[in-house]
Design a protein around this motif. Structure first.
Motif, PDB file in Angstrom:
ATOM      1  N   VAL A  75       0.946  -1.284   0.421  1.00 22.19           N
ATOM      2  CA  VAL A  75      -0.412   0.395  -0.273  1.00 22.19           C
ATOM      3  C   VAL A  75       0.759   1.333  -0.059  1.00 22.19           C
ATOM      4  CG1 VAL A  75      -2.379   1.586   1.007  1.00 22.19           C
ATOM      5  CG2 VAL A  75      -1.958  -1.268   1.374  1.00 22.19           C
ATOM      6  N   GLY A  76       0.662   1.555  -0.866  1.00 21.49           N
ATOM      7  CA  GLY A  76       1.360   2.875  -1.450  1.00 21.49           C
ATOM      8  C   GLY A  76       0.924   4.247  -0.917  1.00 21.49           C
ATOM      9  N   GLY A  77       0.172   5.002  -2.018  1.00 25.00           N
ATOM     10  CA  GLY A  77      -0.689   6.007  -1.798  1.00 25.00           C
ATOM     11  C   GLY A  77      -2.216   5.885  -1.477  1.00 25.00           C
ATOM     12  N   SER A  78      -2.248   4.539  -1.610  1.00 29.51           N
ATOM     13  CA  SER A  78      -3.871   4.037  -1.869  1.00 29.51           C
ATOM     14  C   SER A  78      -4.204   4.179  -0.426  1.00 29.51           C
ATOM     15  CB  SER A  78      -4.143   2.507  -2.456  1.00 29.51           C
ATOM     16  OG  SER A  78      -4.843   2.101  -2.164  1.00 29.51           O
ATOM     17  N   ASN A  79      -5.740   4.548  -0.316  1.00 32.87           N
ATOM     18  CA  ASN A  79      -6.287   4.609   1.167  1.00 32.87           C
ATOM     19  C   ASN A  79      -7.470   3.193   1.108  1.00 32.87           C
ATOM     20  OD1 ASN A  79      -4.246   6.465   2.128  1.00 32.87           O
ATOM     21  ND2 ASN A  79      -6.058   8.248   1.228  1.00 32.87           N
ATOM     22  N   ALA A  80      -7.958   2.768   0.509  1.00 36.22           N
ATOM     23  CA  ALA A  80      -9.549   1.458   0.363  1.00 36.22           C
ATOM     24  C   ALA A  80      -8.422   0.403  -0.371  1.00 36.22           C
ATOM     25  CB  ALA A  80     -10.310   2.591  -0.055  1.00 36.22           C
TER      26      ALA A  80
END
Length: 99
Positions: A75-80
């Motif tokens: 998970v880098g910039g993904s929040n969902a």
């Protein structure tokens, strides 16, 4: 000397939706954050992750007989994210970003 912060002080949270497979055979999901497993429930929830660097989120299903449906993603910039297990209790699941 660095002191550790108390739990609950992280500012970064990931929303994770766990979709129950059609034939789950009494399976329960487990979410892993950087290899550390946490019991979970079906549905949508949030998980605290470290503030810095890439974190690996994984999900697998288990029942009394075996473990199946494993999937993981950095998970880098993904929040969902959304997890879907396979149709049958064999093989891998899918963990994809939700948009």
């Amino acid at each position: 000397m660095d002191t550790t912060l108390p739990s609950g002080t992280t500012k970064r949270r990931i929303e994770l939706r766990l979709v129950r497979p059609l034939f789950a055979w009494f399976a329960r999901p487990t979410v892993t954050v950087d290899g550390v497993g946490h019991p979970a429930q079906w549905g949508t929830g949030t998980w605290a992750v470290p503030d810095d660097g890439d974190t690996v989120i994984g999900v697998y299903l288990f029942n009394r007989a075996w473990r199946f449906g494993a999937a993981s993603v950095p998970v880098g910039g993904s929040n969902a994210l959304e997890y879907r297990g396979g149709l049958l209790p064999i093989g891998a699941g899918r963990l994809t970003p939700r948009g």
